[in-house]
Design a protein around this motif. Structure first.
Motif, short mmCIF file in Angstrom:
data_model
loop_
_atom_site.label_atom_id
_atom_site.label_comp_id
_atom_site.label_asym_id
_atom_site.label_seq_id
_atom_site.Cartn_x
_atom_site.Cartn_y
_atom_site.Cartn_z
N LYS A 85 -3.98 25.10 -13.82
CA LYS A 85 -4.71 25.89 -14.82
C LYS A 85 -5.79 25.11 -15.54
O LYS A 85 -6.64 25.69 -16.22
CB LYS A 85 -3.73 26.39 -15.91
CG LYS A 85 -2.88 27.58 -15.52
CD LYS A 85 -2.04 28.05 -16.71
CE LYS A 85 -2.84 28.43 -17.92
NZ LYS A 85 -2.91 29.84 -18.22
N ASN A 104 -4.07 32.45 -15.42
CA ASN A 104 -5.53 32.32 -15.44
C ASN A 104 -5.90 30.85 -15.56
O ASN A 104 -5.05 30.03 -15.92
CB ASN A 104 -6.09 33.07 -16.66
CG ASN A 104 -5.36 32.68 -17.93
OD1 ASN A 104 -4.25 33.15 -18.18
ND2 ASN A 104 -5.96 31.78 -18.71
N LEU A 105 -7.15 30.51 -15.28
CA LEU A 105 -7.63 29.18 -15.65
C LEU A 105 -7.64 29.10 -17.16
O LEU A 105 -7.91 30.10 -17.84
CB LEU A 105 -9.05 28.96 -15.10
CG LEU A 105 -9.17 28.71 -13.59
CD1 LEU A 105 -10.65 28.61 -13.20
CD2 LEU A 105 -8.42 27.44 -13.17
N ARG A 155 -9.62 31.37 -20.01
CA ARG A 155 -10.14 32.63 -19.48
C ARG A 155 -9.24 33.80 -19.87
O ARG A 155 -8.12 33.59 -20.31
CB ARG A 155 -10.25 32.55 -17.96
CG ARG A 155 -11.01 31.33 -17.49
CD ARG A 155 -12.22 31.64 -16.65
NE ARG A 155 -12.05 32.72 -15.74
CZ ARG A 155 -12.84 33.81 -15.71
NH1 ARG A 155 -13.82 33.93 -16.58
NH2 ARG A 155 -12.65 34.74 -14.82
N HIS A 186 -7.24 39.37 -10.13
CA HIS A 186 -7.67 38.46 -11.21
C HIS A 186 -7.10 37.06 -11.00
O HIS A 186 -7.78 36.06 -11.20
CB HIS A 186 -7.19 38.96 -12.57
CG HIS A 186 -7.75 40.27 -13.00
ND1 HIS A 186 -7.18 41.02 -14.01
CD2 HIS A 186 -8.82 40.97 -12.57
CE1 HIS A 186 -7.88 42.13 -14.18
NE2 HIS A 186 -8.88 42.13 -13.32
N ASP A 213 -9.19 33.30 -10.19
CA ASP A 213 -9.10 32.06 -10.96
C ASP A 213 -8.39 30.94 -10.19
O ASP A 213 -8.75 29.77 -10.34
CB ASP A 213 -8.32 32.29 -12.26
CG ASP A 213 -9.19 32.84 -13.38
OD1 ASP A 213 -10.29 33.35 -13.08
OD2 ASP A 213 -8.76 32.77 -14.56
N ARG A 268 -13.34 40.92 -17.49
CA ARG A 268 -13.61 40.34 -16.17
C ARG A 268 -14.60 41.19 -15.38
O ARG A 268 -15.43 40.65 -14.63
CB ARG A 268 -12.30 40.17 -15.39
CG ARG A 268 -11.45 39.01 -15.88
CD ARG A 268 -10.11 38.97 -15.15
NE ARG A 268 -9.33 37.80 -15.55
CZ ARG A 268 -9.35 36.63 -14.92
NH1 ARG A 268 -10.11 36.46 -13.86
NH2 ARG A 268 -8.61 35.62 -15.35
#
Ligand code: TXA
Ligand code: MG
Length: 328
Positions: free
Chosen positions: A58, A147-148, A151, A159, A163, A294
């Motif tokens: 991440k 998510n990263l 984000r 999604h 990422d 997004r």
């Protein structure tokens, strides 16, 4: 086990896929899985090396601890040193569901999961695939949102793939998340619930089940570390606008080029490059929020204007995420 699998596979969350995912976890690997709130990026909670892989995948600061996912109170007993009367009331009312409890951690939980704290955050998710995965592994799963770092949290498998492609072995696809915002986090060590992060469970509902009013985080119970900074942010700038501005068709800076609008109130002004209206109640707005951020980004919007809501009930969680997304 390589920390960066070269290829990420996406599989519908069938029983066979869940078994395969449990096998990946057993070997110390990472699996993204659906929950009713957002998708999680999971690893064995009792394996420090596996948990550290989550931070690497991440790009997450190591002082921002993870949530441990259990399938019920029996498994909880291995994660915490003790429960409290308050925690038991909240679990009886809301588990499985979008409520995370902070309690004293057990010796089995490694520092990598808690960031060296004496406490651990635990939740029992309501999504069938998440529960099947925990049961198939037979152990708790540490998982932040998939998510990263920084984000918007993922509410679909697509999604997650966007990422974390190449950073996670397997994504279980369970369709879009029903709630769309992360769980409420409550410090349940004392007599009154301390709200560390608002979620779609409203503070009023939590207070009712607790039989005590909600306390704000004080100096001794700082807000959840991950909620301090800019967060939930797409690559476009986010600007907040009031419902009255939408009603009047008056949003300075909104134009056909490279701007977008996310709103609930009917809009009769000029159409920007990206526009999404979410009709229905606040639950629908909460569910649609991260996906809209997004989608606006994919349309190469530079500035996304987002309609605010009243800061109470579910609106409290929506505004919490919106303010952070708008922080520069
Ligand atoms: O709905 C959710 O909570 C999702 C799904 C996957 O379960 N998870 C999630 O995790 O949103 P995430 O990325 O928000 O990270 C966990 C949050 C962070 O804000 C972290 O600071 C907080 O939980 N947290 C973890 N352990 C904590 C602890 N011991 N004390 C206070 N806050 C803690
Ligand atoms: Mg997160």
């Amino acid at each position: 086990m390589p920390s960066r699998p070269r290829r990420t596979r996406v599989r519908r969350a069938t029983p066979a896929a869940v078994q395969e995912a449990a096998e990946v976890l057993r070997r110390g690997g990472l699996v993204a899985f659906p929950t009713e709130t957002v998708y999680g990026l999971g690893a064995r909670a009792f394996d420090a090396a596996a948990a550290r892989r989550i931070y690497r995948a991440k790009g997450r600061p190591s002082d921002n601890p993870l949530i441990v996912h259990v399938d019920g109170t029996e498994m909880l007993a291995r994660v915490v040193r003790r429960t409290t009367p308050l925690a038991r009331r909240l679990m009886a009312a809301f588990w499985p569901g979008p409520l995370t409890l902070v309690l004293e951690r057990s010796a089995l939980v490694p520092d990598a999961v808690t960031g060296g704290r004496a406490t651990v955050a635990v939740r029992c998710p309501a999504h069938a695939a998440a529960r099947a995965l925990i049961r198939a592994l037979g152990e708790p799963i540490a998982a932040p949102s998939a998510n990263l770092s920084g984000r918007p949290s993922p509410t679909t498998a697509a999604h997650v793939l966007r990422d974390l492609n190449g950073r996670v072995a397997l994504i279980l696809d369970g369709g879009p998340c029903r709630r769309g915002l992360e769980s409420a986090i409550i410090d349940a060590r004392g007599r009154r619930p301390v709200l560390l992060r608002p979620g779609t469970l409203t503070p009023a509902a939590i207070a009712r089940a607790a039989g005590a009013s909600i306390a704000a985080p004080g100096r001794r119970a700082p807000a959840a570390p991950g909620t301090r900074h800019r967060h939930y942010a797409p690559s476009c700038r986010v600007e907040l606008v009031l419902p009255a501005q939408i009603r009047r068709g008056d949003v300075a800076g909104l134009s056909a080029r490279a701007t977008g609008l996310l709103h609930r109130t009917p809009w009769s002004g000029p159409d920007p490059a990206f526009r999404r209206r979410v009709a229905g109640g606040l639950d629908a707005y909460a569910r649609a929020l991260f996906a809209a951020l997004r989608d606006a980004e994919k349309e190469r919007v530079r500035v996304l204007f987002v309609e605010t809501v009243a800061d109470r009930g579910v609106g409290r969680a929506v505004m919490d995420r919106l303010r952070r997304a708008a922080t520069r």
